[in-house]
Write a protein that holds these residues in place. Structure first.
Motif, mmCIF file in Angstrom:
data_model
loop_
_atom_site.group_PDB
_atom_site.id
_atom_site.type_symbol
_atom_site.label_atom_id
_atom_site.label_comp_id
_atom_site.label_asym_id
_atom_site.label_seq_id
_atom_site.Cartn_x
_atom_site.Cartn_y
_atom_site.Cartn_z
ATOM 1 N N GLY A 75 -4.177 -1.370 10.247
ATOM 2 C CA GLY A 75 -3.112 -1.070 9.293
ATOM 3 C C GLY A 75 -3.031 -1.989 8.094
ATOM 4 O O GLY A 75 -2.037 -1.974 7.367
ATOM 5 N N TYR A 76 -4.092 -2.772 7.842
ATOM 6 C CA TYR A 76 -4.066 -3.715 6.722
ATOM 7 C C TYR A 76 -4.594 -3.144 5.412
ATOM 8 O O TYR A 76 -4.223 -3.629 4.343
ATOM 9 C CB TYR A 76 -4.854 -4.986 7.084
ATOM 10 C CG TYR A 76 -4.075 -5.867 8.017
ATOM 11 C CD1 TYR A 76 -3.227 -6.847 7.516
ATOM 12 C CD2 TYR A 76 -4.147 -5.703 9.391
ATOM 13 C CE1 TYR A 76 -2.477 -7.642 8.367
ATOM 14 C CE2 TYR A 76 -3.408 -6.491 10.254
ATOM 15 C CZ TYR A 76 -2.568 -7.451 9.730
ATOM 16 O OH TYR A 76 -1.822 -8.236 10.569
ATOM 17 N N VAL A 77 -5.467 -2.165 5.503
ATOM 18 C CA VAL A 77 -6.041 -1.562 4.296
ATOM 19 C C VAL A 77 -6.186 -0.059 4.505
ATOM 20 O O VAL A 77 -6.123 0.445 5.628
ATOM 21 C CB VAL A 77 -7.427 -2.165 3.926
ATOM 22 C CG1 VAL A 77 -7.339 -3.659 3.672
ATOM 23 C CG2 VAL A 77 -8.468 -1.851 4.990
ATOM 24 N N ARG A 78 -6.397 0.629 3.383
ATOM 25 C CA ARG A 78 -6.741 2.063 3.425
ATOM 26 C C ARG A 78 -7.825 2.282 2.378
ATOM 27 O O ARG A 78 -8.000 1.474 1.464
ATOM 28 C CB ARG A 78 -5.513 2.933 3.152
ATOM 29 C CG ARG A 78 -4.919 2.770 1.775
ATOM 30 C CD ARG A 78 -3.646 3.618 1.580
ATOM 31 N NE ARG A 78 -3.091 3.402 0.268
ATOM 32 C CZ ARG A 78 -2.260 2.407 -0.052
ATOM 33 N NH1 ARG A 78 -1.885 1.531 0.858
ATOM 34 N NH2 ARG A 78 -1.804 2.287 -1.283
ATOM 35 N N ARG A 79 -8.545 3.373 2.538
ATOM 36 C CA ARG A 79 -9.562 3.741 1.548
ATOM 37 C C ARG A 79 -8.975 4.822 0.654
ATOM 38 O O ARG A 79 -8.354 5.767 1.134
ATOM 39 C CB ARG A 79 -10.810 4.257 2.250
ATOM 40 C CG ARG A 79 -11.613 3.191 2.960
ATOM 41 C CD ARG A 79 -12.877 3.794 3.557
ATOM 42 N NE ARG A 79 -13.750 2.797 4.147
ATOM 43 C CZ ARG A 79 -13.762 2.474 5.433
ATOM 44 N NH1 ARG A 79 -12.950 3.081 6.275
ATOM 45 N NH2 ARG A 79 -14.603 1.562 5.873
ATOM 46 N N GLU A 80 -9.213 4.664 -0.649
ATOM 47 C CA GLU A 80 -8.754 5.642 -1.642
ATOM 48 C C GLU A 80 -9.880 5.896 -2.632
ATOM 49 O O GLU A 80 -10.703 5.010 -2.869
ATOM 50 C CB GLU A 80 -7.545 5.104 -2.424
ATOM 51 C CG GLU A 80 -6.310 4.891 -1.616
ATOM 52 C CD GLU A 80 -5.147 4.395 -2.478
ATOM 53 O OE1 GLU A 80 -5.328 4.180 -3.710
ATOM 54 O OE2 GLU A 80 -4.062 4.202 -1.923
ATOM 55 N N PRO A 81 -9.893 7.071 -3.234
ATOM 56 C CA PRO A 81 -10.884 7.310 -4.298
ATOM 57 C C PRO A 81 -10.671 6.327 -5.447
ATOM 58 O O PRO A 81 -9.539 6.005 -5.804
ATOM 59 C CB PRO A 81 -10.585 8.742 -4.755
ATOM 60 C CG PRO A 81 -9.803 9.356 -3.640
ATOM 61 C CD PRO A 81 -9.051 8.235 -2.975
ATOM 62 N N ASP A 82 -11.766 5.853 -6.008
ATOM 63 C CA ASP A 82 -11.698 4.957 -7.161
ATOM 64 C C ASP A 82 -11.399 5.811 -8.384
ATOM 65 O O ASP A 82 -12.181 6.713 -8.715
ATOM 66 C CB ASP A 82 -13.033 4.227 -7.319
ATOM 67 C CG ASP A 82 -13.011 3.180 -8.419
ATOM 68 O OD1 ASP A 82 -12.164 3.270 -9.336
ATOM 69 O OD2 ASP A 82 -13.859 2.280 -8.377
ATOM 70 N N PRO A 83 -10.290 5.570 -9.085
ATOM 71 C CA PRO A 83 -9.954 6.403 -10.248
ATOM 72 C C PRO A 83 -10.988 6.316 -11.373
ATOM 73 O O PRO A 83 -11.088 7.229 -12.186
ATOM 74 C CB PRO A 83 -8.596 5.875 -10.708
ATOM 75 C CG PRO A 83 -8.390 4.585 -10.024
ATOM 76 C CD PRO A 83 -9.296 4.537 -8.829
ATOM 77 N N LEU A 87 1.416 -4.052 4.846
ATOM 78 C CA LEU A 87 1.078 -5.080 5.838
ATOM 79 C C LEU A 87 -0.015 -6.002 5.297
ATOM 80 O O LEU A 87 0.056 -7.229 5.451
ATOM 81 C CB LEU A 87 0.625 -4.420 7.146
ATOM 82 C CG LEU A 87 0.318 -5.351 8.316
ATOM 83 C CD1 LEU A 87 1.578 -6.104 8.758
ATOM 84 C CD2 LEU A 87 -0.274 -4.557 9.475
ATOM 85 N N GLY A 88 -1.013 -5.429 4.642
ATOM 86 C CA GLY A 88 -2.082 -6.223 4.045
ATOM 87 C C GLY A 88 -1.569 -7.126 2.935
ATOM 88 O O GLY A 88 -1.968 -8.290 2.839
ATOM 89 N N MET A 107 -1.680 -11.185 2.717
ATOM 90 C CA MET A 107 -2.291 -11.867 1.573
ATOM 91 C C MET A 107 -1.352 -12.934 1.009
ATOM 92 O O MET A 107 -1.776 -14.056 0.710
ATOM 93 C CB MET A 107 -2.684 -10.844 0.509
ATOM 94 C CG MET A 107 -3.836 -9.940 0.944
ATOM 95 S SD MET A 107 -4.030 -8.438 -0.043
ATOM 96 C CE MET A 107 -4.676 -9.099 -1.568
ATOM 97 N N VAL A 108 -0.069 -12.601 0.875
ATOM 98 C CA VAL A 108 0.914 -13.550 0.352
ATOM 99 C C VAL A 108 1.062 -14.734 1.302
ATOM 100 O O VAL A 108 1.058 -15.900 0.883
ATOM 101 C CB VAL A 108 2.276 -12.848 0.116
ATOM 102 C CG1 VAL A 108 3.388 -13.851 -0.125
ATOM 103 C CG2 VAL A 108 2.177 -11.873 -1.043
ATOM 104 N N LYS A 109 1.174 -14.425 2.597
ATOM 105 C CA LYS A 109 1.337 -15.503 3.584
ATOM 106 C C LYS A 109 0.090 -16.374 3.658
ATOM 107 O O LYS A 109 0.186 -17.598 3.751
ATOM 108 C CB LYS A 109 1.687 -14.918 4.944
ATOM 109 C CG LYS A 109 3.110 -14.382 4.977
ATOM 110 C CD LYS A 109 3.466 -13.730 6.294
ATOM 111 C CE LYS A 109 4.935 -13.295 6.237
ATOM 112 N NZ LYS A 109 5.298 -12.473 7.387
ATOM 113 N N SER A 110 -1.075 -15.757 3.618
ATOM 114 C CA SER A 110 -2.327 -16.504 3.656
ATOM 115 C C SER A 110 -2.439 -17.448 2.461
ATOM 116 O O SER A 110 -2.802 -18.623 2.616
ATOM 117 C CB SER A 110 -3.507 -15.529 3.683
ATOM 118 O OG SER A 110 -4.721 -16.222 3.689
#
Length: 151
Positions: free
Chosen positions: A83-91, A104-105, A109-112
């Motif tokens: 649940g950290y990333v998803r794949r989407e078409p590159d515009p 969630l990702g 990233m902010v916490k890291s």
């Protein structure tokens, strides 16, 4: 003095870089687990550490992390499942896909970033701000030379 004792007394660049990396990963991923991200593992850093908030192409993540595209693909599959990333078409190119962080990702990233900034702040306090800044400049130059394969 045997080889192990020599490495302990005068570690080479690879040994020191490994010690820093593994120690930093242990602290980072331990803190992330405490802050709501227990499923992430250090291997996921090859994606999450380089991922842009607006999304990144897998080929760019592979180039930036130094990992093979197939490894990145496997890690992205794991991160999609977690649940950290998803794949989407590159515009910009509908044939390509972007790896985009979910909420969630983004939280991870902010916490890291905050955890690593705290680790760096503590090192700077321990050795002095100027010494730490000089160390980072030199280490960046060494890392760049090594990555480019320069003698």
């Amino acid at each position: 003095m045997n080889r192990a004792e020599r490495k302990q007394a005068n570690p080479d660049l690879g040994v020191m870089a490994g010690q820093v990396l593994f120690s930093l990963q242990k602290e980072l991923f331990g803190a992330l687990a405490e802050q709501g991200h227990p499923a992430l593992r250090p291997r996921h850093g090859a994606v999450m550490a380089y991922l842009d908030e607006a999304g990144s192409r897998a080929t760019d993540l592979a180039q930036q992390s130094g990992q093979h595209k197939q490894v990145i693909g496997t890690l992205v599959d794991e991160l999609v499942e977690l649940g950290y990333v998803r794949r989407e078409p590159d515009p910009r190119d509908r044939r390509a896909k972007l790896v985009v962080p979910t909420d969630l990702g983004l939280d991870q990233m902010v916490k890291s970033d905050a955890i690593v900034a705290d680790i760096e702040r503590r090192h700077a306090e321990a050795v002095g701000e100027e010494a730490y800044a000089a160390f980072k400049r030199v280490f960046r130059r060494v890392a760049d030379r090594q990555r480019r394969g320069l003698p």
